[in-house]
Write a protein that holds these residues in place. Structure first.
Motif, PDB file in Angstrom:
ATOM      1  N   THR A  64       0.836  -1.202   0.000  1.00  0.00           N
ATOM      2  CA  THR A  64       0.000   0.000   0.000  1.00  0.00           C
ATOM      3  C   THR A  64       0.869   1.248   0.000  1.00  0.00           C
ATOM      4  N   GLY A  65       1.935   1.223   0.801  1.00  0.00           N
ATOM      5  CA  GLY A  65       2.845   2.357   0.828  1.00  0.00           C
ATOM      6  C   GLY A  65       3.463   2.628  -0.525  1.00  0.00           C
ATOM      7  N   TRP A  66       3.822   1.562  -1.244  1.00  0.00           N
ATOM      8  CA  TRP A  66       4.459   1.744  -2.555  1.00  0.00           C
ATOM      9  C   TRP A  66       3.478   2.238  -3.616  1.00  0.00           C
ATOM     10  N   PHE A  67       2.237   1.731  -3.610  1.00  0.00           N
ATOM     11  CA  PHE A  67       1.324   2.277  -4.624  1.00  0.00           C
ATOM     12  C   PHE A  67       0.840   3.668  -4.228  1.00  0.00           C
ATOM     13  N   ASN A  68       0.720   3.905  -2.905  1.00  0.00           N
ATOM     14  CA  ASN A  68       0.267   5.213  -2.436  1.00  0.00           C
ATOM     15  C   ASN A  68       1.324   6.293  -2.643  1.00  0.00           C
ATOM     16  N   ILE A  69       2.583   5.875  -2.821  1.00  0.00           N
ATOM     17  CA  ILE A  69       3.638   6.841  -3.104  1.00  0.00           C
ATOM     18  C   ILE A  69       3.366   7.564  -4.422  1.00  0.00           C
ATOM     19  N   GLY A  70       2.584   6.911  -5.281  1.00  0.00           N
ATOM     20  CA  GLY A  70       2.229   7.535  -6.552  1.00  0.00           C
ATOM     21  C   GLY A  70       1.471   8.834  -6.376  1.00  0.00           C
ATOM     22  N   SER A  71       0.673   8.926  -5.292  1.00  0.00           N
ATOM     23  CA  SER A  71      -0.074  10.160  -5.050  1.00  0.00           C
ATOM     24  C   SER A  71       0.875  11.314  -4.780  1.00  0.00           C
ATOM     25  N   SER A  72       1.956  11.033  -4.067  1.00  0.00           N
ATOM     26  CA  SER A  72       2.930  12.076  -3.760  1.00  0.00           C
ATOM     27  C   SER A  72       3.794  12.413  -4.973  1.00  0.00           C
ATOM     28  N   ILE A  73       4.197  11.383  -5.717  1.00  0.00           N
ATOM     29  CA  ILE A  73       5.027  11.630  -6.899  1.00  0.00           C
ATOM     30  C   ILE A  73       4.258  12.459  -7.920  1.00  0.00           C
ATOM     31  N   GLY A  74       2.970  12.110  -8.121  1.00  0.00           N
ATOM     32  CA  GLY A  74       2.150  12.872  -9.060  1.00  0.00           C
ATOM     33  C   GLY A  74       2.031  14.324  -8.650  1.00  0.00           C
ATOM     34  N   ALA A  75       1.794  14.552  -7.350  1.00  0.00           N
ATOM     35  CA  ALA A  75       1.696  15.924  -6.845  1.00  0.00           C
ATOM     36  C   ALA A  75       3.037  16.636  -6.921  1.00  0.00           C
ATOM     37  N   MET A  76       4.129  15.888  -6.774  1.00  0.00           N
ATOM     38  CA  MET A  76       5.474  16.462  -6.836  1.00  0.00           C
ATOM     39  C   MET A  76       5.838  16.871  -8.268  1.00  0.00           C
ATOM     40  N   LEU A  77       5.417  16.066  -9.246  1.00  0.00           N
ATOM     41  CA  LEU A  77       5.740  16.355 -10.646  1.00  0.00           C
ATOM     42  C   LEU A  77       4.918  17.509 -11.225  1.00  0.00           C
ATOM     43  N   ALA A  78       3.737  17.736 -10.649  1.00  0.00           N
ATOM     44  CA  ALA A  78       2.818  18.719 -11.232  1.00  0.00           C
ATOM     45  C   ALA A  78       3.391  20.137 -11.316  1.00  0.00           C
ATOM     46  N   PRO A  79       3.951  20.701 -10.229  1.00  0.00           N
ATOM     47  CA  PRO A  79       4.417  22.092 -10.338  1.00  0.00           C
ATOM     48  C   PRO A  79       5.450  22.329 -11.442  1.00  0.00           C
ATOM     49  N   PRO A  80       6.571  21.560 -11.514  1.00  0.00           N
ATOM     50  CA  PRO A  80       7.521  21.841 -12.594  1.00  0.00           C
ATOM     51  C   PRO A  80       6.971  21.560 -13.986  1.00  0.00           C
ATOM     52  N   LEU A  81       6.177  20.478 -14.132  1.00  0.00           N
ATOM     53  CA  LEU A  81       5.656  20.144 -15.455  1.00  0.00           C
ATOM     54  C   LEU A  81       4.612  21.154 -15.918  1.00  0.00           C
ATOM     55  N   VAL A  82       3.663  21.462 -15.048  1.00  0.00           N
ATOM     56  CA  VAL A  82       2.587  22.380 -15.412  1.00  0.00           C
ATOM     57  C   VAL A  82       3.134  23.789 -15.640  1.00  0.00           C
ATOM     58  N   ILE A  83       3.972  24.253 -14.726  1.00  0.00           N
ATOM     59  CA  ILE A  83       4.513  25.608 -14.872  1.00  0.00           C
ATOM     60  C   ILE A  83       5.453  25.683 -16.070  1.00  0.00           C
ATOM     61  N   GLY A  84       6.155  24.582 -16.371  1.00  0.00           N
ATOM     62  CA  GLY A  84       6.983  24.544 -17.578  1.00  0.00           C
ATOM     63  C   GLY A  84       6.140  24.691 -18.835  1.00  0.00           C
ATOM     64  N   CYS A  85       5.006  23.984 -18.882  1.00  0.00           N
ATOM     65  CA  CYS A  85       4.095  24.101 -20.036  1.00  0.00           C
ATOM     66  C   CYS A  85       3.536  25.518 -20.156  1.00  0.00           C
ATOM     67  N   ILE A  86       3.180  26.097 -19.008  1.00  0.00           N
ATOM     68  CA  ILE A  86       2.634  27.464 -19.022  1.00  0.00           C
ATOM     69  C   ILE A  86       3.699  28.456 -19.506  1.00  0.00           C
ATOM     70  N   THR A  87       4.937  28.269 -19.051  1.00  0.00           N
ATOM     71  CA  THR A  87       6.018  29.191 -19.397  1.00  0.00           C
ATOM     72  C   THR A  87       6.360  29.130 -20.883  1.00  0.00           C
ATOM     73  N   TYR A  88       6.434  27.919 -21.432  1.00  0.00           N
ATOM     74  CA  TYR A  88       6.878  27.768 -22.818  1.00  0.00           C
ATOM     75  C   TYR A  88       5.726  27.717 -23.816  1.00  0.00           C
ATOM     76  N   PHE A  89       4.526  27.399 -23.344  1.00  0.00           N
ATOM     77  CA  PHE A  89       3.364  27.343 -24.246  1.00  0.00           C
ATOM     78  C   PHE A  89       2.238  28.191 -23.650  1.00  0.00           C
ATOM     79  N   ASN A  90       1.279  27.526 -22.972  1.00  0.00           N
ATOM     80  CA  ASN A  90       0.195  28.234 -22.293  1.00  0.00           C
ATOM     81  C   ASN A  90      -0.453  27.287 -21.288  1.00  0.00           C
ATOM     82  N   TRP A  91      -1.375  27.806 -20.486  1.00  0.00           N
ATOM     83  CA  TRP A  91      -1.970  26.958 -19.449  1.00  0.00           C
ATOM     84  C   TRP A  91      -2.845  25.859 -20.030  1.00  0.00           C
ATOM     85  N   GLN A  92      -3.426  26.093 -21.208  1.00  0.00           N
ATOM     86  CA  GLN A  92      -4.245  25.055 -21.830  1.00  0.00           C
ATOM     87  C   GLN A  92      -3.411  23.812 -22.160  1.00  0.00           C
ATOM     88  N   THR A  93      -2.185  24.051 -22.660  1.00  0.00           N
ATOM     89  CA  THR A  93      -1.299  22.935 -23.000  1.00  0.00           C
ATOM     90  C   THR A  93      -0.980  22.076 -21.781  1.00  0.00           C
TER      91      THR A  93
END
Length: 431
Positions: free
Chosen positions: A138-167
């Motif tokens: 359970t700990g190992w599959f639940n770690i996905g919730s944290s990894i997903g939340a961790m990846l969101a800021p750099p990925l989303v803000i990177g898309c917004i910076t180089y493209f737009n928020w829709q992308t």
């Protein structure tokens, strides 16, 4: 031609489940990462943003028991694939929102679809792991919730910076389709999987409770909610989930509006609390078997001790408003995310410890509904209170909620409880 056997196949299975959880929480957390931009471009107030967050949480709340029942009825393989396609499409639709109302509508659709991920993960763990390894898995599959939340800021803000928020929403949503193909190709039950060794199949079967080995009883919501053990999990979930949802949806906005950090700084630092949450998932998973080994306690006592440990650590976020440095505030958020994931994994796992396999999806759906009901109510409170008196009292409340939840677990879950046998099987046994 026979397929090659894979040693330790159960860990590969949980790896695929974890990847699906990563993508689920990546789409879920995309909104919070994009929140400062959306507030500006769609002219959304803090209170209106809370309505968007609450739309997701309300739909998630209503759908969780339905999703759990569907997974118990049609199986986790097909059920989770359908839900993943739905949440990927609904996340991509966020890119077409023109105001907070349409954003809330698309967010609600996604909430309905994403409600399946935790019940599906727990059902997979129940099928693929012996009791002593459940908290670890359970700990190992639940770690996905944290990894997903961790990846969101750099990925989303990177898309917004180089493209737009829709992308940003199109990219994070589109990734789910690749996972569905992998899931349908690779996942089977231990009884059906052609690549499991016979030794591992027997190891899994021999390590499960009697109620799990041959249980084919249809899930009964009435029977589930009539048990004290259910409420011993559901009430603490109601009290604990507001903290995780606050961390997921409000950290970037808090850092922007209260700590006055710019978008670049948020991208650099907002992911760190979720790295701490990853560690909480792992540590929480291993704490239970370690306590059983070194302190000679029962399975359920070890689960309760993990919840108590997490609740004590959750006192740290209560002090966020007392520190001047934004970086110290982020450090306290880190303690909070670590603590929450430590106790959350134990609460999730308890459903498989005290209910039979055929009910695990439904039980997780119902306890998840309880959790998201608490989160929805709290999000609406955040939207009103944060703009008027600030976030500080809210952080104190989150800490106290988990302490109360730990007391409830200790009082309502008996350490000597054995897995609940469905009524129909009890009647057969005594006939």
């Amino acid at each position: 031609m026979a397929k090659r056997k894979i040693a330790g196949l159960r860990w590969w299975i949980i790896g695929v489940v974890m990847l699906g959880t990563v993508l689920n929480y990546l789409t879920r957390s995309s909104l919070s990462a994009a929140a400062p931009t959306l507030k500006e471009q769609l002219h959304i107030s803090v209170e209106q943003y809370s309505y968007v967050v609450a739309a997701f949480q309300a739909c998630y709340t209503v759908m969780q028991p339905v999703a759990g029942f569907i997974l118990d009825s049609i199986g986790v393989k097909i059920g989770l694939a359908i839900f993943c396609v739905a949440w990927s499409l609904s996340n991509m639709l966020h890119g077409f929102a023109g105001n907070w109302q349409s954003l809330a509508f698309f967010r609600g659709l996604m909430g309905m679809a994403e409600a399946a991920v935790i019940p599906a993960g727990m059902k997979s763990v129940t099928e693929w792991f012996p009791a002593k390894e459940r908290s670890i898995a359970t700990g190992w599959f639940n770690i996905g919730s944290s990894i997903g939340a961790m990846l969101a800021p750099p990925l989303v803000i990177g898309c917004i910076t180089y493209f737009n928020w829709q992308t940003a929403f199109l990219v994070t949503g589109g990734l789910g389709f690749f996972w569905v193909a992998l899931w349908l190709f690779f996942f089977r039950t231990p009884a059906e999987h052609p690549q499991i060794t016979e030794d591992e199949r027997q190891y899994i079967l021999n390590g499960q409770e009697a109620s799990h080995k041959s249980d084919t009883t249809k899930p009964s919501i009435k029977q589930i909610v009539s048990r004290k053990e259910f409420w011993g999990i559901a009430i603490p979930k109601f009290l604990a989930e507001p903290a995780w949802q606050t961390f997921n949806f409000w950290i970037p906005l808090y850092l922007s509006t209260v700590r006055h950090m710019d978008l670049k700084s948020i991208a650099m630092f907002a992911w760190i609390p979720f790295l701490a949450a990853d560690l909480g998932c792992i540590v929480g998973g291993y704490l239970s078997p370690l306590m059983m080994k070194y302190f000679k306690v029962s399975l359920l006592t070890s689960r309760k001790l993990v919840v108590v440990t997490g609740a004590i650590c959750m006192l740290a976020p209560a002090m966020i408003g007392m520190v001047a440095s934004p970086y110290t505030a982020i450090a306290l958020f880190c303690v909070g995310t670590f603590a929450h994931q430590t106790l959350s994994g134990s609460l999730i796992t308890m459903s498989a410890d005290v209910f039979p396999k055929s009910m695990v999806g439904t039980v997780n759906g119902l306890t998840g509904m309880s959790g998201y009901l608490g989160a929805t109510i709290f999000s609406l409170i955040v939207g009103v209170v944060a703009s008027k008196i600030g976030y500080d009292p809210l952080f104190v409340c989150l800490s106290l909620f988990d302490v109360i939840g730990a007391v409830v677990v200790c009082m309502m879950i008996k350490s000597s409880s054995s897995p609940i046998i469905p009524e129909s099987k009890t009647e057969v046994a005594t006939a």
